[in-house]
Enzyme design. Sequence first.
Site, PDB file in Angstrom:
ATOM      1  N   VAL A   1       0.832  -1.209   0.000  1.00  0.00           N
ATOM      2  CA  VAL A   1       0.000   0.000   0.000  1.00  0.00           C
ATOM      3  C   VAL A   1       0.867   1.261   0.000  1.00  0.00           C
ATOM      4  O   VAL A   1       0.544   2.245  -0.678  1.00  0.00           O
ATOM      5  CB  VAL A   1      -0.985  -0.013   1.200  1.00  0.00           C
ATOM      6  CG1 VAL A   1      -1.924   1.177   1.120  1.00  0.00           C
ATOM      7  CG2 VAL A   1      -1.773  -1.309   1.234  1.00  0.00           C
TER       8      VAL A   1
ATOM      9  N   GLU B   1     -10.218   5.284   5.112  1.00  0.00           N
ATOM     10  CA  GLU B   1     -10.979   4.739   3.980  1.00  0.00           C
ATOM     11  C   GLU B   1     -10.383   3.432   3.444  1.00  0.00           C
ATOM     12  O   GLU B   1     -11.096   2.511   3.051  1.00  0.00           O
ATOM     13  CB  GLU B   1     -11.023   5.786   2.862  1.00  0.00           C
ATOM     14  CG  GLU B   1     -11.866   5.401   1.670  1.00  0.00           C
ATOM     15  CD  GLU B   1     -13.337   5.211   2.022  1.00  0.00           C
ATOM     16  OE1 GLU B   1     -13.958   6.180   2.494  1.00  0.00           O
ATOM     17  OE2 GLU B   1     -13.859   4.101   1.829  1.00  0.00           O
TER      18      GLU B   1
ATOM     19  N   VAL C   1     -11.299  -0.633   4.736  1.00  0.00           N
ATOM     20  CA  VAL C   1     -12.428  -1.505   4.380  1.00  0.00           C
ATOM     21  C   VAL C   1     -12.690  -1.372   2.882  1.00  0.00           C
ATOM     22  O   VAL C   1     -12.820  -0.255   2.373  1.00  0.00           O
ATOM     23  CB  VAL C   1     -13.723  -1.120   5.152  1.00  0.00           C
ATOM     24  CG1 VAL C   1     -14.841  -2.098   4.840  1.00  0.00           C
ATOM     25  CG2 VAL C   1     -13.477  -1.066   6.651  1.00  0.00           C
TER      26      VAL C   1
ATOM     27  N   GLY D   1     -10.797  -1.762   0.377  1.00  0.00           N
ATOM     28  CA  GLY D   1      -9.688  -1.231  -0.429  1.00  0.00           C
ATOM     29  C   GLY D   1     -10.019   0.118  -1.024  1.00  0.00           C
ATOM     30  O   GLY D   1     -10.325   1.067  -0.310  1.00  0.00           O
TER      31      GLY D   1
ATOM     32  N   GLU E   1      -1.865 -14.213   1.650  1.00  0.00           N
ATOM     33  CA  GLU E   1      -0.565 -14.109   2.323  1.00  0.00           C
ATOM     34  C   GLU E   1       0.010 -15.506   2.540  1.00  0.00           C
ATOM     35  O   GLU E   1      -0.730 -16.492   2.510  1.00  0.00           O
ATOM     36  CB  GLU E   1      -0.769 -13.492   3.719  1.00  0.00           C
ATOM     37  CG  GLU E   1      -1.522 -12.199   3.735  1.00  0.00           C
ATOM     38  CD  GLU E   1      -0.605 -11.004   3.648  1.00  0.00           C
ATOM     39  OE1 GLU E   1       0.594 -11.177   3.906  1.00  0.00           O
ATOM     40  OE2 GLU E   1      -1.085  -9.925   3.303  1.00  0.00           O
TER      41      GLU E   1
ATOM     42  N   ASP F   1     -10.293 -11.001   9.710  1.00  0.00           N
ATOM     43  CA  ASP F   1     -10.132  -9.750   8.960  1.00  0.00           C
ATOM     44  C   ASP F   1     -11.513  -9.154   8.653  1.00  0.00           C
ATOM     45  O   ASP F   1     -11.735  -7.953   8.814  1.00  0.00           O
ATOM     46  CB  ASP F   1      -9.352 -10.037   7.668  1.00  0.00           C
ATOM     47  CG  ASP F   1      -9.275  -8.823   6.769  1.00  0.00           C
ATOM     48  OD1 ASP F   1      -8.468  -7.922   7.053  1.00  0.00           O
ATOM     49  OD2 ASP F   1     -10.037  -8.761   5.777  1.00  0.00           O
TER      50      ASP F   1
ATOM     51  N   LYS G   1     -13.272  -5.531   9.845  1.00  0.00           N
ATOM     52  CA  LYS G   1     -13.919  -4.579   8.927  1.00  0.00           C
ATOM     53  C   LYS G   1     -15.379  -4.354   9.315  1.00  0.00           C
ATOM     54  O   LYS G   1     -15.892  -3.233   9.231  1.00  0.00           O
ATOM     55  CB  LYS G   1     -13.809  -5.100   7.500  1.00  0.00           C
ATOM     56  CG  LYS G   1     -12.374  -5.071   6.983  1.00  0.00           C
ATOM     57  CD  LYS G   1     -12.206  -5.874   5.723  1.00  0.00           C
ATOM     58  CE  LYS G   1     -10.799  -5.761   5.171  1.00  0.00           C
ATOM     59  NZ  LYS G   1     -10.514  -6.756   4.124  1.00  0.00           N
TER      60      LYS G   1
ATOM     61  N   GLY H   1      -4.821  -4.456  -2.939  1.00  0.00           N
ATOM     62  CA  GLY H   1      -3.812  -4.196  -3.976  1.00  0.00           C
ATOM     63  C   GLY H   1      -3.217  -2.822  -3.793  1.00  0.00           C
ATOM     64  O   GLY H   1      -3.861  -1.916  -3.263  1.00  0.00           O
TER      65      GLY H   1
HETATM   66  N1  LIG Z   1      -2.222  -5.115   0.859  1.00  0.00           N
HETATM   67  C1  LIG Z   1      -3.426  -4.664   0.631  1.00  0.00           C
HETATM   68  O1  LIG Z   1      -3.945  -4.826  -0.472  1.00  0.00           O
HETATM   69  C2  LIG Z   1      -4.200  -3.943   1.707  1.00  0.00           C
HETATM   70  C3  LIG Z   1      -5.530  -3.562   1.461  1.00  0.00           C
HETATM   71  C4  LIG Z   1      -6.216  -2.830   2.439  1.00  0.00           C
HETATM   72  C5  LIG Z   1      -5.591  -2.521   3.630  1.00  0.00           C
HETATM   73  N2  LIG Z   1      -4.303  -2.940   3.833  1.00  0.00           N
HETATM   74  C6  LIG Z   1      -3.649  -2.583   5.093  1.00  0.00           C
HETATM   75  O2  LIG Z   1      -2.570  -1.703   4.807  1.00  0.00           O
HETATM   76  C7  LIG Z   1      -1.532  -1.905   5.752  1.00  0.00           C
HETATM   77  C8  LIG Z   1      -0.231  -2.201   4.989  1.00  0.00           C
HETATM   78  O3  LIG Z   1      -0.387  -3.402   4.252  1.00  0.00           O
HETATM   79  P1  LIG Z   1       0.686  -3.853   3.151  1.00  0.00           P
HETATM   80  O4  LIG Z   1       0.064  -4.987   2.409  1.00  0.00           O
HETATM   81  O5  LIG Z   1       1.154  -2.675   2.391  1.00  0.00           O
HETATM   82  O6  LIG Z   1       1.851  -4.411   4.101  1.00  0.00           O
HETATM   83  P2  LIG Z   1       3.303  -4.883   3.660  1.00  0.00           P
HETATM   84  O7  LIG Z   1       3.377  -5.060   2.177  1.00  0.00           O
HETATM   85  O8  LIG Z   1       3.670  -6.012   4.542  1.00  0.00           O
HETATM   86  O9  LIG Z   1       4.222  -3.618   4.027  1.00  0.00           O
HETATM   87  C9  LIG Z   1       4.521  -3.252   5.347  1.00  0.00           C
HETATM   88  C10 LIG Z   1       5.584  -2.160   5.304  1.00  0.00           C
HETATM   89  O10 LIG Z   1       5.805  -1.718   6.636  1.00  0.00           O
HETATM   90  C11 LIG Z   1       7.179  -1.818   6.955  1.00  0.00           C
HETATM   91  N3  LIG Z   1       7.256  -2.250   8.354  1.00  0.00           N
HETATM   92  C12 LIG Z   1       6.649  -3.295   8.924  1.00  0.00           C
HETATM   93  N4  LIG Z   1       6.924  -3.357  10.226  1.00  0.00           N
HETATM   94  C13 LIG Z   1       7.739  -2.320  10.476  1.00  0.00           C
HETATM   95  C14 LIG Z   1       8.378  -1.849  11.640  1.00  0.00           C
HETATM   96  N5  LIG Z   1       8.249  -2.463  12.816  1.00  0.00           N
HETATM   97  N6  LIG Z   1       9.138  -0.728  11.538  1.00  0.00           N
HETATM   98  C15 LIG Z   1       9.285  -0.115  10.346  1.00  0.00           C
HETATM   99  N7  LIG Z   1       8.698  -0.512   9.222  1.00  0.00           N
HETATM  100  C16 LIG Z   1       7.949  -1.609   9.279  1.00  0.00           C
HETATM  101  C17 LIG Z   1       7.779  -2.825   6.021  1.00  0.00           C
HETATM  102  O11 LIG Z   1       9.152  -2.527   5.834  1.00  0.00           O
HETATM  103  P3  LIG Z   1      10.094  -3.342   4.809  1.00  0.00           P
HETATM  104  O12 LIG Z   1       9.578  -3.015   3.437  1.00  0.00           O
HETATM  105  O13 LIG Z   1      11.456  -2.815   5.031  1.00  0.00           O
HETATM  106  O14 LIG Z   1       9.924  -4.790   5.166  1.00  0.00           O
HETATM  107  C18 LIG Z   1       6.931  -2.605   4.763  1.00  0.00           C
HETATM  108  O15 LIG Z   1       7.500  -1.586   3.977  1.00  0.00           O
HETATM  109  C19 LIG Z   1      -2.011  -3.031   6.669  1.00  0.00           C
HETATM  110  O16 LIG Z   1      -2.612  -2.477   7.804  1.00  0.00           O
HETATM  111  C20 LIG Z   1      -3.037  -3.757   5.832  1.00  0.00           C
HETATM  112  O17 LIG Z   1      -4.012  -4.416   6.615  1.00  0.00           O
HETATM  113  C21 LIG Z   1      -3.591  -3.639   2.909  1.00  0.00           C
END
Ligand SMILES: NC(=O)c1ccc[n+]([C@@H]2O[C@H](COP(=O)([O-])OP(=O)(O)OC[C@H]3O[C@@H](n4cnc5c(N)ncnc54)[C@H](OP(=O)(O)O)[C@@H]3O)[C@@H](O)[C@H]2O)c1
Length: 441
Positions: A14, A129, A132, A134, A190, A201, A205, A302
């Site tokens: 994200v 926003e 929930v 996306g 995942e 999850d 939401k 995404g």
């Molecule tokens: N993925 C989706 O499609 C989606 C959709 C809706 C909501 N969300 C929400 O958006 C949020 C992010 O999701 P994501 O999928 O983008 O996660 P992600 O791909 O796992 O990315 C997490 C990021 O946070 C960094 N990080 C994690 N722990 C850390 C820490 N302790 N200190 C510093 N940096 C840290 C990681 O660093 P590194 O890169 O160095 O590892 C990475 O850059 C979550 O709350 C998720 O529920 C995600």
Amino acid sequence: MRTIAIGVLGLGNVGTGTLQLLRDNRDAIEARVGARLDVRAVLVRDPNKPRDVELGGARLTTRPADILDDPEIEIVVELIGGLDPARDHVLRALRAGKHVVTANKALLAERGEQIFAEASQRGLAVFFEGSVAGGTPLLRSLREGLASDRIEALTGIVNGTSNYILDAMTRTGARYEDALRAAQEAGYAEADPTLDVDGSDAAHKLALLALVSFGVRVDPGAIHREGVTGIDPFDIKTADELGYVIKSLAIARRSARGVSLRVHPTMVPKTHVLAGVHGSYNACLVESRALGRSLYYGRGAGPMPTGVAVVSDVIEVARLITGRASHEDAGARLLPKSGAQPERVDPLPLDELECENYLCIHVPNQPGVLGRCAACLGRHGVSIKRMFQEAPRGDAPVSMVIFTESVPERSVAAALAEMSTFDILSRPTDRIRILDPDTID
Ligand SMILES: NC(=O)c1ccc[n+]([C@@H]2O[C@H](COP(=O)([O-])OP(=O)(O)OC[C@H]3O[C@@H](n4cnc5c(N)ncnc54)[C@H](OP(=O)(O)O)[C@@H]3O)[C@@H](O)[C@H]2O)c1
């Protein structure tokens, strides 16, 4: 032109989409906000990891203080995920007078009370926003679009991973394990999919949807949830033959007695609008008093879809800062209508629910077995609407399918509990609730 400095925590899926959109749409965003948005720093764990986005002038850091203690940063975008250290960072940002944008449903559902109270006291915004559905502007639609109406119920497909898996099982006849593997290979699940497939999850939401729609705060742990892991290809095939598809639904409904919230696999008639939600898409069917039914549909996850929601929130917060939007009690703007503090409620017990059910009882091919199971259902007041059994093959156990009339949850639970003590069952009985298209319940 004024510059608004932004700090981003996390540069994963994200975070990458968010930075990309802020860069790609810079001019349009500037015109809308009346200020230049400048991402100063981005917090990551590993600064040496290759990144898929041009960072421009933003610097990567592993020190939260570089963002949280920088007095020039006015907006913190939290995209780390999980409860800790995300909660500490968000609270620290608010205490330092910074507005917060997050897509972290787990954090807000589990720890939202403290975070929103902190924001409200300081007149700061916490917008979410992206948490929930996306990129689908669902929360904004509920909060703003339906501000003049009363929302009575929501029925949503809010977990794209579960929907992708069930959809793949329906299309290909695959077993759950194989569909999950395909989802992981395609990037829709995942490596550890537990929170997605066990309903947690979706429960997070649903708690946020109840907050925005009904103005109530609910402990997500109190929301009844059932995952998709127990769904069998036989259930999917039987559903298909009888005109249903199986979907994992998150359902919220309010009545004079209270709020009912639940997440579970549901048989949805193929003619129902939610039956047509495929793959990783999300949808939410909302029932409101004046408008009636309205449907919100789009990509639920995404980098770019979720980035759209996050950047929309950043724009809204930036407009509060530049005075293009009202700053009045920004912290409470996420709450429905009046900005009143939400009441904490316990969801109604599931016992109160009445619905039709699909039961699949696995028994040996022996005389008297059918009668014993039917008598058990009858003893608990569970009336049978229709039943059938696949043709027996030798001594192999047979699957006996029963559709019940609409009966109270407690009756079905009691009948299944008694039946589980029978020594004739070759494995536990499958039970799936059936959606009533007339009541969306
Ligand atoms: N993925 C989706 O499609 C989606 C959709 C809706 C909501 N969300 C929400 O958006 C949020 C992010 O999701 P994501 O999928 O983008 O996660 P992600 O791909 O796992 O990315 C997490 C990021 O946070 C960094 N990080 C994690 N722990 C850390 C820490 N302790 N200190 C510093 N940096 C840290 C990681 O660093 P590194 O890169 O160095 O590892 C990475 O850059 C979550 O709350 C998720 O529920 C995600």
